[in-house]
Scaffold this motif. Structure first.
Motif, short mmCIF file in Angstrom:
data_model
loop_
_atom_site.label_atom_id
_atom_site.label_comp_id
_atom_site.label_asym_id
_atom_site.label_seq_id
_atom_site.Cartn_x
_atom_site.Cartn_y
_atom_site.Cartn_z
N TYR A 14 -2.62 -2.25 -7.74
CA TYR A 14 -2.22 -2.43 -6.35
C TYR A 14 -3.07 -1.53 -5.44
O TYR A 14 -2.56 -0.58 -4.83
CB TYR A 14 -0.73 -2.11 -6.18
CG TYR A 14 0.17 -3.03 -6.95
CD1 TYR A 14 0.60 -4.23 -6.39
CD2 TYR A 14 0.58 -2.72 -8.24
CE1 TYR A 14 1.43 -5.09 -7.09
CE2 TYR A 14 1.40 -3.59 -8.96
CZ TYR A 14 1.82 -4.77 -8.38
OH TYR A 14 2.63 -5.63 -9.09
N ARG A 90 15.67 -4.05 -1.05
CA ARG A 90 14.86 -4.13 -2.26
C ARG A 90 14.01 -5.40 -2.16
O ARG A 90 14.52 -6.52 -2.24
CB ARG A 90 15.76 -4.19 -3.50
CG ARG A 90 15.01 -4.06 -4.82
CD ARG A 90 15.96 -4.27 -5.99
NE ARG A 90 16.99 -3.26 -6.06
CZ ARG A 90 16.92 -2.15 -6.82
NH1 ARG A 90 15.83 -1.93 -7.56
NH2 ARG A 90 17.92 -1.29 -6.85
N GLY A 91 12.71 -5.22 -2.01
CA GLY A 91 11.84 -6.34 -1.73
C GLY A 91 11.85 -7.44 -2.77
O GLY A 91 11.80 -8.63 -2.44
N TRP A 92 11.93 -7.08 -4.04
CA TRP A 92 11.90 -8.08 -5.10
C TRP A 92 13.09 -9.04 -5.03
O TRP A 92 13.00 -10.15 -5.53
CB TRP A 92 11.90 -7.40 -6.47
CG TRP A 92 10.61 -6.69 -6.79
CD1 TRP A 92 9.50 -6.59 -6.01
CD2 TRP A 92 10.33 -5.95 -7.99
NE1 TRP A 92 8.53 -5.84 -6.63
CE2 TRP A 92 9.01 -5.43 -7.85
CE3 TRP A 92 11.05 -5.66 -9.14
CZ2 TRP A 92 8.42 -4.65 -8.84
CZ3 TRP A 92 10.46 -4.90 -10.13
CH2 TRP A 92 9.16 -4.41 -10.00
N ASN A 93 14.19 -8.59 -4.43
CA ASN A 93 15.41 -9.41 -4.37
C ASN A 93 15.67 -9.99 -2.98
O ASN A 93 16.76 -10.48 -2.73
CB ASN A 93 16.63 -8.57 -4.78
CG ASN A 93 16.52 -8.03 -6.18
OD1 ASN A 93 15.77 -8.54 -7.00
ND2 ASN A 93 17.27 -6.98 -6.48
N ASP A 96 11.24 -13.27 1.84
CA ASP A 96 10.11 -12.65 2.55
C ASP A 96 10.36 -12.53 4.05
O ASP A 96 10.06 -11.50 4.66
CB ASP A 96 8.83 -13.45 2.30
CG ASP A 96 8.30 -13.26 0.89
OD1 ASP A 96 8.94 -12.55 0.09
OD2 ASP A 96 7.22 -13.83 0.58
N TYR A 99 12.91 -9.90 4.81
CA TYR A 99 12.29 -8.58 4.63
C TYR A 99 11.45 -8.21 5.85
O TYR A 99 11.54 -7.09 6.38
CB TYR A 99 11.43 -8.60 3.37
CG TYR A 99 11.02 -7.24 2.86
CD1 TYR A 99 11.90 -6.47 2.10
CD2 TYR A 99 9.75 -6.72 3.11
CE1 TYR A 99 11.53 -5.23 1.60
CE2 TYR A 99 9.38 -5.48 2.63
CZ TYR A 99 10.27 -4.74 1.87
OH TYR A 99 9.90 -3.50 1.39
N ARG A 121 9.66 -1.30 -4.44
CA ARG A 121 9.65 -2.72 -4.85
C ARG A 121 9.23 -3.59 -3.67
O ARG A 121 9.96 -3.72 -2.70
CB ARG A 121 11.04 -3.14 -5.33
CG ARG A 121 11.63 -2.27 -6.44
CD ARG A 121 10.85 -2.42 -7.73
NE ARG A 121 11.54 -1.83 -8.85
CZ ARG A 121 11.04 -0.87 -9.63
NH1 ARG A 121 9.85 -0.36 -9.35
NH2 ARG A 121 11.71 -0.41 -10.66
N LYS A 123 6.87 -7.41 -2.92
CA LYS A 123 6.07 -8.53 -3.42
C LYS A 123 4.71 -8.54 -2.71
O LYS A 123 4.60 -8.09 -1.56
CB LYS A 123 6.78 -9.85 -3.14
CG LYS A 123 8.17 -9.98 -3.71
CD LYS A 123 8.80 -11.28 -3.20
CE LYS A 123 10.29 -11.32 -3.41
NZ LYS A 123 10.92 -12.48 -2.72
N ARG A 124 3.72 -9.07 -3.38
CA ARG A 124 2.41 -9.22 -2.74
C ARG A 124 2.51 -10.08 -1.48
O ARG A 124 1.82 -9.82 -0.50
CB ARG A 124 1.41 -9.84 -3.73
CG ARG A 124 1.06 -8.94 -4.90
CD ARG A 124 0.07 -9.62 -5.83
NE ARG A 124 -0.10 -8.89 -7.08
CZ ARG A 124 -0.97 -7.91 -7.27
NH1 ARG A 124 -1.77 -7.54 -6.28
NH2 ARG A 124 -1.07 -7.30 -8.44
N GLN A 126 4.99 -10.20 0.54
CA GLN A 126 5.58 -9.36 1.59
C GLN A 126 4.55 -8.39 2.15
O GLN A 126 4.52 -8.14 3.36
CB GLN A 126 6.79 -8.61 1.04
CG GLN A 126 7.96 -9.54 0.73
CD GLN A 126 9.04 -8.91 -0.13
OE1 GLN A 126 8.83 -7.86 -0.75
NE2 GLN A 126 10.20 -9.54 -0.20
#
Length: 205
Positions: A14, A90-93, A96, A99, A121, A123-124, A126
């Protein structure tokens, strides 16, 4: 499960995220997530002042709304402000667009290019949305995790996590939260004393 010292391979995976500050000045970059909170954040400010240290506070928007006076104290003390979303998402949950809107809602109060995703956490997709919304954004991760949030960890272990792993250019993560206070209030002064004795300075991002 979490990694105290962020491995090199994760940083390589990353590269668009910031894991370390530039080394070469014997400086350590303390960061505090989840405030501002009564009692806890003022404690941090007092300890930092004692050591003439600067730090970066990644604030939750809703906590800024609740405690604007403490937020103002952080700024007046010369520390840097970062965005930590409005509701600690929590970005993964999280969807987009939800968020993104939560980030933007927080930034109405914070107005800063610095951002740290809660729990680390994100996502790409995001990351891409945030970069489009704010082209000067800097997404700050960390090099060393104190573990002060970990209820199973002894406070001496939180101290050792930092003193044994931090070095020149390290971004170190503490929390100015009620959950972390017991360990952080023990470890932070000793971290400042330890590294000051080694000739390090503490700077804000």
């Amino acid at each position: 499960m979490y990694l105290v010292k962020t491995p090199w391979w994760l940083k390589k995976l990353y590269p668009q995220l910031i894991w370390n500050a530039e080394p070469g000045n014997r400086s350590i970059f303390l960061t505090f997530d989840d405030g501002p909170i009564p009692i806890v954040t003022p404690f941090v400010l007092n300890i930092l002042k004692k050591y003439d240290a600067r730090a970066t506070f990644f604030c939750i928007g809703d906590n800024v709304r609740k405690h604007p006076d403490i937020f103002e104290e952080v700024k007046q003390a010369g520390h840097t402000i970062g965005n930590h979303t409005y509701n600690h998402l929590r970005g993964w949950n999280t969807d987009d667009q939800v968020y993104l809107q939560n980030y933007l809602k927080a930034n109405e109060l914070l107005d800063t290019p610095l951002f740290r995703p809660p729990y680390g956490r994100i996502k790409r997709s995001q990351v891409k949305l945030l970069q489009q919304a704010r082209p000067d954004i800097q997404i700050i991760m960390w090099d060393v995790l104190s573990g002060d949030f970990d209820m199973s960890l002894k406070r001496e272990e939180a101290l050792n996590n930092v003193t044994k792993n931090a070095g020149d250019g390290s971004i170190v993560l503490f929390h100015d939260s009620i959950k972390a206070f017991h360990k952080m209030e023990y470890a932070l002064p000793l971290v400042l004393e330890h590294f000051t004795g080694l000739g390090f300075t503490f700077k804000a991002l």
